[in-house]
Design a protein around this motif. Structure first.
Motif, mmCIF file in Angstrom:
data_model
loop_
_atom_site.group_PDB
_atom_site.id
_atom_site.type_symbol
_atom_site.label_atom_id
_atom_site.label_comp_id
_atom_site.label_asym_id
_atom_site.label_seq_id
_atom_site.Cartn_x
_atom_site.Cartn_y
_atom_site.Cartn_z
ATOM 1 N N ARG A 207 35.926 46.698 29.119
ATOM 2 C CA ARG A 207 35.351 47.842 28.625
ATOM 3 C C ARG A 207 34.451 48.274 30.027
ATOM 4 O O ARG A 207 33.798 49.271 29.613
ATOM 5 N N VAL A 208 33.910 46.899 30.460
ATOM 6 C CA VAL A 208 32.393 47.265 30.710
ATOM 7 C C VAL A 208 32.767 46.752 32.952
ATOM 8 O O VAL A 208 33.269 45.683 33.108
ATOM 9 N N ASN A 209 32.177 47.485 33.383
ATOM 10 C CA ASN A 209 32.872 47.300 34.910
ATOM 11 C C ASN A 209 31.425 46.597 35.178
ATOM 12 O O ASN A 209 30.406 46.268 35.323
ATOM 13 N N ILE A 210 31.611 45.164 36.040
ATOM 14 C CA ILE A 210 31.092 43.835 36.335
ATOM 15 C C ILE A 210 30.976 43.972 38.178
ATOM 16 O O ILE A 210 31.657 43.487 38.606
ATOM 17 N N GLN A 211 29.949 43.723 38.312
ATOM 18 C CA GLN A 211 29.683 43.586 39.535
ATOM 19 C C GLN A 211 29.122 42.588 39.612
ATOM 20 O O GLN A 211 27.768 41.252 39.250
ATOM 21 N N THR A 212 29.546 41.870 40.843
ATOM 22 C CA THR A 212 29.674 40.509 41.202
ATOM 23 C C THR A 212 28.695 40.591 42.903
ATOM 24 O O THR A 212 29.278 40.904 43.389
ATOM 25 N N PHE A 213 27.861 39.219 42.894
ATOM 26 C CA PHE A 213 27.831 38.750 44.447
ATOM 27 C C PHE A 213 28.213 37.778 44.960
ATOM 28 O O PHE A 213 28.038 36.544 44.090
ATOM 29 N N GLU A 214 28.079 37.413 46.435
ATOM 30 C CA GLU A 214 27.886 36.481 46.246
ATOM 31 C C GLU A 214 26.856 35.588 47.989
ATOM 32 O O GLU A 214 26.305 36.472 48.957
ATOM 33 N N THR A 215 26.130 34.448 47.728
ATOM 34 C CA THR A 215 25.114 34.477 48.638
ATOM 35 C C THR A 215 25.679 33.893 49.479
ATOM 36 O O THR A 215 26.596 32.954 49.988
ATOM 37 N N PRO A 216 24.457 34.453 50.460
ATOM 38 C CA PRO A 216 25.461 32.875 52.412
ATOM 39 C C PRO A 216 25.771 31.901 51.720
ATOM 40 O O PRO A 216 24.398 31.359 51.380
ATOM 41 N N GLY A 217 26.347 31.211 51.895
ATOM 42 C CA GLY A 217 26.795 29.144 52.594
ATOM 43 C C GLY A 217 26.401 28.929 50.378
ATOM 44 O O GLY A 217 25.966 28.340 50.210
ATOM 45 N N GLY A 218 27.674 30.035 49.511
ATOM 46 C CA GLY A 218 27.111 30.310 48.876
ATOM 47 C C GLY A 218 28.006 28.579 48.306
ATOM 48 O O GLY A 218 28.528 27.761 48.296
ATOM 49 N N PRO A 219 28.383 28.796 46.581
ATOM 50 C CA PRO A 219 29.544 27.969 46.642
ATOM 51 C C PRO A 219 30.550 27.538 46.610
ATOM 52 O O PRO A 219 31.006 26.238 46.958
ATOM 53 N N SER A 220 31.322 28.606 47.620
ATOM 54 C CA SER A 220 32.334 28.180 47.848
ATOM 55 C C SER A 220 32.513 27.055 49.401
ATOM 56 O O SER A 220 33.310 26.303 49.880
#
Length: 163
Positions: free
Chosen positions: A113-126
């Protein structure tokens, strides 16, 4: 509107349950059950809250999304408040929120029911750490010359020096 209905309905349900249970087993056993559920609930909330806090720390250290451990922690906190509130209905809801499967199902229902926004930092976990400085967009390559503070050179050659 739903909150108003809950604030009216929950006390009415609790009063009705107290009258029914108290009539069936008596006053003192009813009060003893309320006291025992509060003590058991406090113990369970402490142990499950510590586990939820550990899961939250792990999600931060592993650079994973902390949403689910945060929601589980909030539900455990809410369960504790319900278990400390005298009543059979609130105890039933509180104990059910201490069951991990119920919390997961509630989390899935909330997430739908909730729209969840995500973000990724440069040089993140990937990327397994930061990129080298020569390959990053936020690094400016430049040359510099050290200036002797005793002999700064001719004044007035740039806009950065005082005349």
């Amino acid at each position: 509107m739903w909150l108003l209905i809950a604030f009216i309905a929950v006390p009415l349900i609790e009063i009705a349950l107290f009258i029914q249970v108290g009539g069936a087993i008596g006053l003192w056993p009813t009060l003893l059950i309320v006291l025992i559920t509060a003590v058991m609930g406090t113990y369970l909330v402490r142990t499950q809250g510590a586990m939820a806090l550990g899961q939250l720390r792990n999600s931060f250290s592993d650079m994973r999304d902390p949403t689910e451990p945060l929601v589980h922690g909030a539900m455990i906190l809410f369960a504790g408040a319900l278990l400390l509130t005298p009543g059979f209905f609130t105890d039933a809801v509180g104990f059910s929120l201490l069951v991990p499967g119920v919390r997961s199902a509630a989390f899935r229902a909330i997430r739908a029911r909730v729209n969840i926004q995500t973000f990724e930092t440069p040089g993140g976990p990937s990327s397994h750490g930061r990129a080298p400085a020569s390959h990053r967009d936020d690094v400016i390559d430049a040359e510099y010359h050290e200036i002797d503070p005793n002999n700064p050179g001719p004044k007035g050659n740039s806009g950065w020096t005082k005349d």
